[in-house]
Design an enzyme around this catalytic site. Structure first.
Site, PDB file in Angstrom:
ATOM      1  N   ARG A  82       3.446   6.863  -4.828  1.00 32.14           N
ATOM      2  CA  ARG A  82       4.776   6.827  -4.205  1.00 32.14           C
ATOM      3  C   ARG A  82       5.591   7.955  -4.813  1.00 32.14           C
ATOM      4  O   ARG A  82       5.787   8.015  -6.026  1.00 32.14           O
ATOM      5  CB  ARG A  82       5.441   5.474  -4.426  1.00 32.14           C
ATOM      6  CG  ARG A  82       6.809   5.311  -3.758  1.00 32.14           C
ATOM      7  CD  ARG A  82       7.255   3.857  -3.864  1.00 32.14           C
ATOM      8  NE  ARG A  82       8.545   3.608  -3.262  1.00 32.14           N
ATOM      9  CZ  ARG A  82       9.690   3.496  -3.950  1.00 32.14           C
ATOM     10  NH1 ARG A  82       9.678   3.645  -5.271  1.00 32.14           N
ATOM     11  NH2 ARG A  82      10.827   3.250  -3.340  1.00 32.14           N
ATOM     12  N   ASN A 159      14.908   4.435  -0.862  1.00 35.46           N
ATOM     13  CA  ASN A 159      14.727   3.630  -2.062  1.00 35.46           C
ATOM     14  C   ASN A 159      15.904   2.673  -2.270  1.00 35.46           C
ATOM     15  O   ASN A 159      17.068   3.079  -2.206  1.00 35.46           O
ATOM     16  CB  ASN A 159      14.617   4.546  -3.285  1.00 35.46           C
ATOM     17  CG  ASN A 159      14.337   3.764  -4.558  1.00 35.46           C
ATOM     18  OD1 ASN A 159      13.272   3.183  -4.704  1.00 35.46           O
ATOM     19  ND2 ASN A 159      15.291   3.751  -5.477  1.00 35.46           N
ATOM     20  N   GLU A 160      15.600   1.390  -2.477  1.00 36.64           N
ATOM     21  CA  GLU A 160      16.588   0.365  -2.833  1.00 36.64           C
ATOM     22  C   GLU A 160      17.897   0.604  -2.083  1.00 36.64           C
ATOM     23  O   GLU A 160      18.949   0.866  -2.691  1.00 36.64           O
ATOM     24  CB  GLU A 160      16.789   0.367  -4.346  1.00 36.64           C
ATOM     25  CG  GLU A 160      15.496   0.067  -5.083  1.00 36.64           C
ATOM     26  CD  GLU A 160      15.609   0.155  -6.607  1.00 36.64           C
ATOM     27  OE1 GLU A 160      16.727   0.417  -7.119  1.00 36.64           O
ATOM     28  OE2 GLU A 160      14.593  -0.055  -7.288  1.00 36.64           O
ATOM     29  N   HIS A 226      10.768  -4.726  -5.161  1.00 36.89           N
ATOM     30  CA  HIS A 226      10.664  -4.172  -6.505  1.00 36.89           C
ATOM     31  C   HIS A 226      10.845  -5.311  -7.495  1.00 36.89           C
ATOM     32  O   HIS A 226      11.836  -6.036  -7.452  1.00 36.89           O
ATOM     33  CB  HIS A 226      11.720  -3.086  -6.716  1.00 36.89           C
ATOM     34  CG  HIS A 226      11.531  -1.889  -5.836  1.00 36.89           C
ATOM     35  ND1 HIS A 226      12.379  -0.806  -5.835  1.00 36.89           N
ATOM     36  CD2 HIS A 226      10.567  -1.604  -4.919  1.00 36.89           C
ATOM     37  CE1 HIS A 226      11.949   0.092  -4.967  1.00 36.89           C
ATOM     38  NE2 HIS A 226      10.847  -0.382  -4.386  1.00 36.89           N
ATOM     39  N   TYR A 228      11.360  -6.535 -11.112  1.00 37.70           N
ATOM     40  CA  TYR A 228      11.762  -6.317 -12.499  1.00 37.70           C
ATOM     41  C   TYR A 228      12.249  -7.652 -13.064  1.00 37.70           C
ATOM     42  O   TYR A 228      11.576  -8.666 -12.949  1.00 37.70           O
ATOM     43  CB  TYR A 228      12.808  -5.195 -12.581  1.00 37.70           C
ATOM     44  CG  TYR A 228      12.240  -3.842 -12.216  1.00 37.70           C
ATOM     45  CD1 TYR A 228      11.430  -3.147 -13.106  1.00 37.70           C
ATOM     46  CD2 TYR A 228      12.506  -3.264 -10.981  1.00 37.70           C
ATOM     47  CE1 TYR A 228      10.892  -1.905 -12.778  1.00 37.70           C
ATOM     48  CE2 TYR A 228      11.970  -2.022 -10.638  1.00 37.70           C
ATOM     49  CZ  TYR A 228      11.167  -1.352 -11.541  1.00 37.70           C
ATOM     50  OH  TYR A 228      10.628  -0.124 -11.217  1.00 37.70           O
ATOM     51  N   GLU A 255       7.566  -1.249  -6.613  1.00 34.49           N
ATOM     52  CA  GLU A 255       7.829  -0.882  -8.003  1.00 34.49           C
ATOM     53  C   GLU A 255       7.721  -2.134  -8.853  1.00 34.49           C
ATOM     54  O   GLU A 255       8.085  -3.227  -8.413  1.00 34.49           O
ATOM     55  CB  GLU A 255       9.234  -0.311  -8.210  1.00 34.49           C
ATOM     56  CG  GLU A 255       9.511   1.037  -7.613  1.00 34.49           C
ATOM     57  CD  GLU A 255      10.921   1.521  -7.960  1.00 34.49           C
ATOM     58  OE1 GLU A 255      11.516   0.982  -8.933  1.00 34.49           O
ATOM     59  OE2 GLU A 255      11.426   2.404  -7.264  1.00 34.49           O
ATOM     60  N   TRP A 284       5.863   1.514 -11.748  1.00 33.61           N
ATOM     61  CA  TRP A 284       6.881   2.514 -12.096  1.00 33.61           C
ATOM     62  C   TRP A 284       6.731   2.818 -13.581  1.00 33.61           C
ATOM     63  O   TRP A 284       6.792   1.912 -14.397  1.00 33.61           O
ATOM     64  CB  TRP A 284       8.281   1.984 -11.810  1.00 33.61           C
ATOM     65  CG  TRP A 284       9.316   3.040 -12.053  1.00 33.61           C
ATOM     66  CD1 TRP A 284       9.858   3.402 -13.250  1.00 33.61           C
ATOM     67  CD2 TRP A 284       9.884   3.922 -11.076  1.00 33.61           C
ATOM     68  NE1 TRP A 284      10.725   4.464 -13.098  1.00 33.61           N
ATOM     69  CE2 TRP A 284      10.771   4.794 -11.762  1.00 33.61           C
ATOM     70  CE3 TRP A 284       9.730   4.073  -9.693  1.00 33.61           C
ATOM     71  CZ2 TRP A 284      11.497   5.784 -11.109  1.00 33.61           C
ATOM     72  CZ3 TRP A 284      10.462   5.055  -9.050  1.00 33.61           C
ATOM     73  CH2 TRP A 284      11.335   5.896  -9.753  1.00 33.61           C
TER      74      TRP A 284
END
Length: 541
Positions: A82, A159-160, A226, A228, A255, A284
């Protein structure tokens, strides 16, 4: 990369109790010439299932590193990458010529290219962030570099694309972006990132994905979450991913990391669930992180032979890339592709031998299509243990026991996965480490508001020289390393590892070497509680 955490995330994650069930997602309206979605699965142009196993690379800021980064991640087993691009609104624009070059580099390394526009990160909350509409404008500007690449490229809209403010607009904004790209003639598989800095703690993407998928007239959209700090338990990971699979909606973890400032994600659960559900993931990120999340670097200073703990986990651990990655069949694997193995590499030569490590180099192997990786193994009789993988004919091996004989050999691999015969082996005996109680470390601070310097002295109190060293310690608070002198120092979470420069490599018996650190802190500083030199505890003072 996710940078924010909603204060309501924990409460909202506990909300859903019943599984959404709905009608199967509609299928592509016309035959696809490239990647396409069918029955909730991403298929390549040959109609074969494709599961992403790869990493993110920040091309927008490290363009000169991209070619080497792609070769190295391919050598480590990745099947996709990516790539961070900029629309020109927040960073220097990656124009059509540059995008074409990136796609060419992906193809040269037999990687599927996921291209993303990064300037949308945190729209509605992050100053300077742009809308998905602006991202669509950018994709149309560089369309000449993308047309005809549908077999090799997946287009990540932005992205996001929403922070935590205004995230409810995600559904309409994403649907509009998809229809605009289709109207402009794009037939690529599209990828839609979640709102809430990619983490979808509000479940906006989870609940509205069917409507967004239906808004694509080609039914060729994949969703990306993503993971996290919001995803810090196996139950949360399994529940989120499972809801997409149960509705036959395509999903990837675009990610994720092993740690983050917003919490500690459960990377083991993410990787295990992705394998169990046959979903893709992209870690990531390769290297070059800043802003306090340097610990997310998979490789130290873009060096594939110096994988971080996170890098070793992602590439070499259970459910990791090396174990689960399969190359896209559009590159000729799985059919009448390359079946000839490379020649054996030359016997390794050892240099820079210290108590805990050694540098190995060897003559390169040859292959009819090109060598892409070298696998270094430790040999013990008939048993082999993988040590590291590198794209170049050389590697630094660390973590060895002092005063011990270690035997190493090397295999070569080509892009199709063919493996060479094993090289001749070399046996290396590491030097003696410091004896117990034979070292002492002093740590002196200079502080100012928000920052500090630390001066570190390592004293050899033993009777023999220490040739080569690794000093391990931990910051006691919220400190972040910025730079170092007279030593190479890397930070992972609160842990730090210092290794010498050439001129500080040897600590003479009774002598001292010194190095320094510069960093920032969010609170008070303090002296680390303990220091370990080449695996031996040192006295303080």
């Amino acid at each position: 990369m996710s940078r924010k955490l909603a204060t309501a995330a924990g409460a909202l994650l506990a909300v859903a109790a019943t599984m959404f069930t709905g009608p199967p997602a509609a299928q592509a309206a016309e035959p696809a010439t490239g990647f396409h979605v069918r029955d909730g699965r991403l298929l390549d142009a040959n109609g074969n299932d494709f599961v992403m196993r790869g990493v993110n690379h920040a091309h927008a800021w490290y363009a000169a590193r991209t070619g080497r980064a792609l070769a190295d991640t391919k050598a480590l087993g990745a099947n996709s990458a990516r790539i961070v691009l900029s629309t020109g609104d927040r960073w220097t624009k990656n124009d059509a010529a540059d995008v074409a070059q990136v796609v060419g580099q992906c193809r040269a390394n037999r990687l599927v290219c996921v291209l993303e526009a990064h300037d949308t990160t945190g729209y509605g909350e992050q100053s300077g962030a742009v809308s998905l509409d602006r991202a669509v404008d950018y994709w149309i500007e560089v369309q000449s570099a993308l047309k005809g690449q549908e077999k090799y490229v997946v287009l990540n809209l932005g992205n996001e694309p929403h922070g935590n403010v205004g995230h409810t607009a995600w559904t309409a904004d994403t649907s509009r972006a998809i229809t605009r790209l289709r109207s402009a003639g794009f037939t690529h598989t599209l990828m839609a990132d979640a709102p809430n800095w990619g983490q979808d703690w509000s479940f906006t993407m989870r609940d509205d994905a069917p409507a967004v998928f239906a808004a694509d007239p080609q039914r060729n959209t994949v969703f990306s979450v993503h993971m996290y700090g919001v995803f810090d338990t196996a139950a949360e990971v399994q529940d989120y991913l499972g809801r997409f699979v149960s509705r036959r909606l395509p999903l990837v973890v675009g990610e994720f990391g092993h740690d983050h400032s917003d919490g500690n994600p459960d990377e083991d659960a993410i990787m295990a669930a992705a394998r169990q559900l046959n979903l893709g993931y992209l870690g990531w990120s390769w290297s070059g992180n800043g802003g306090g999340v340097e610990y997310l670097d998979l490789a130290t200073d873009f060096d594939a032979s110096r994988l971080s703990a996170w890098g070793r986990r992602l590439f070499e651990g259970a459910d990791g890339i090396r174990q689960t990655s399969r190359e896209a069949s559009v590159y000729g694997t799985g059919g009448e592709g390359d079946t000839r193995a490379p020649t054996a590499p030359g016997r390794p030569t050892a240099s820079d031998v210290i108590s805990t490590g050694v540098r190995l180099t060897w003559a390169a192997a040859t292959d009819d299509t090109g060598v892409t990786a070298y696998d270094v193994v430790r040999v013990d009789g008939t048993r082999e243990t993988p040590v590291t993988t590198t794209a170049t004919p050389g590697a630094t091996v660390t973590g060895l026991a002092p005063s011990t004989a270690h035997t190493f050999a090397v295999y070569a691999r080509d892009a199709a996965g063919n493996r060479s015969p094993r090289s001749a082996a070399v046996t290396v005996t590491t030097t003696g480490g410091p004896a117990a109680g034979s070292c002492a470390v002093s740590y002196r601070l200079e502080e100012w508001t928000g920052g500090f310097n630390a001066h570190v002295d390592i004293r050899n109190t033993g009777t023999r020289d220490i040739a080569g060293w690794q000093l391990e310690f931990a910051f006691p608070g919220g400190q972040t390393l910025h730079s170092a002198w007279n030593a190479k120092v890397v930070q992972q979470g609160s842990r730090l590892l210092a290794t010498p420069e050439e001129w500080t490599r040897t600590i003479p018996a009774g002598g001292t070497v010194s190095f320094g650190l510069n960093g920032s802190s969010t609170g008070g500083n303090g002296v680390p509680a303990a220091f370990t030199l080449n695996g031996t505890a040192c006295a303080k003072g």
